[in-house]
Design a protein around this motif. Sequence first.
Motif, PDB file in Angstrom:
ATOM      1  N   LYS A  10       0.778  -1.100   0.170  1.00 45.17           N
ATOM      2  CA  LYS A  10       0.191  -0.202   0.194  1.00 45.17           C
ATOM      3  C   LYS A  10       0.877   1.231  -0.008  1.00 45.17           C
ATOM      4  O   LYS A  10       0.620   2.106  -0.771  1.00 45.17           O
ATOM      5  N   ASP A  29      -0.980   5.251   8.994  1.00 43.50           N
ATOM      6  CA  ASP A  29       0.272   5.173   9.902  1.00 43.50           C
ATOM      7  C   ASP A  29       1.062   6.313  10.282  1.00 43.50           C
ATOM      8  O   ASP A  29       1.442   6.740  11.501  1.00 43.50           O
ATOM      9  N   ARG A  53      -5.856   1.749  18.034  1.00 45.59           N
ATOM     10  CA  ARG A  53      -7.031   1.742  17.051  1.00 45.59           C
ATOM     11  C   ARG A  53      -7.650   2.900  17.163  1.00 45.59           C
ATOM     12  O   ARG A  53      -8.423   3.330  16.269  1.00 45.59           O
ATOM     13  N   ARG A 136      -9.826 -10.871   7.391  1.00 47.16           N
ATOM     14  CA  ARG A 136      -9.814  -9.681   7.036  1.00 47.16           C
ATOM     15  C   ARG A 136     -10.468  -9.681   5.718  1.00 47.16           C
ATOM     16  O   ARG A 136     -11.109  -8.647   4.934  1.00 47.16           O
TER      17      ARG A 136
HETATM   18  C1  S3P Z   1      -1.561  -3.276  11.150  1.00 50.94           C
HETATM   19  C2  S3P Z   1      -0.881  -2.845  10.064  1.00 50.94           C
HETATM   20  C3  S3P Z   1       0.235  -1.821  10.051  1.00 50.94           C
HETATM   21  C4  S3P Z   1       0.211  -0.929  11.372  1.00 50.94           C
HETATM   22  C5  S3P Z   1       0.074  -1.825  12.446  1.00 50.94           C
HETATM   23  C6  S3P Z   1      -1.149  -2.696  12.519  1.00 50.94           C
HETATM   24  C7  S3P Z   1      -2.677  -4.280  11.128  1.00 50.94           C
HETATM   25  O1  S3P Z   1       0.172  -1.046   8.858  1.00 50.94           O
HETATM   26  O2  S3P Z   1      -0.771  -0.057  11.393  1.00 50.94           O
HETATM   27  O3  S3P Z   1       1.235  -2.350  12.767  1.00 50.94           O
HETATM   28  O4  S3P Z   1      -3.430  -4.509  11.970  1.00 50.94           O
HETATM   29  O5  S3P Z   1      -2.720  -4.891  10.069  1.00 50.94           O
HETATM   30  P1  S3P Z   1       0.654  -1.524   7.555  1.00 50.94           P
HETATM   31  O6  S3P Z   1      -0.609  -2.382   6.773  1.00 50.94           O
HETATM   32  O7  S3P Z   1       0.674  -0.147   6.632  1.00 50.94           O
HETATM   33  O8  S3P Z   1       1.745  -2.338   7.409  1.00 50.94           O
END
Ligand code: S3P
Length: 171
Positions: A10, A29, A53, A136
Amino acid sequence: MLVGLMGSGKSTVAERLASRLGVTVADTDEIVESRVGKTVRRIFEEDGEAVFRAAETDALGAALSSGAGVVAAAGGVVLSETNRAMLNRARTDGDALVVWLRADPETLARRTKRGAHRPLLDGSRDDVIVQMARERTPLYEDVCDASVDTDGLSVDEVVGSVLVVLDGRGE
Ligand code: S3P
């Protein structure tokens, strides 16, 4: 707007797509980290996932109203019903197009091997990814307008596929 599991590409695809389109990019993020003043890993370790979250929901709202042409939404944004409602509202009320970058668990495991910034993958990465994909997949399906299979594709090829989706929608 790009959604997908960790390692789906992404952030990298968002940057390249934004530069191809000549627009700015917002990354949830990054917004969380700059607002909270800590890395995602430190937030998980010091404050817990619930705090992360909540910050993520704020960051998604900020990203959607930022005027950025491309938004990279972190993998977990789809977990919250509030977030899914925000995404679906952006699609129907706004002109957001949500593209799910999909990949097989093996591909995701390979791509996430480097970098230690993902606390949820500290344990048995492969099992966690398979489990996350199972949980998911229906959630990404619920919020996306289109999906792009990224297995075996280079970043430029994925960007090309996303551009085809955008073109097909008259943009
Ligand atoms: C998460 C994805 C991560 C980050 C965290 C949790 C998740 O972001 O927000 O580590 O729960 O899938 P990326 O998808 O950008 O790696």
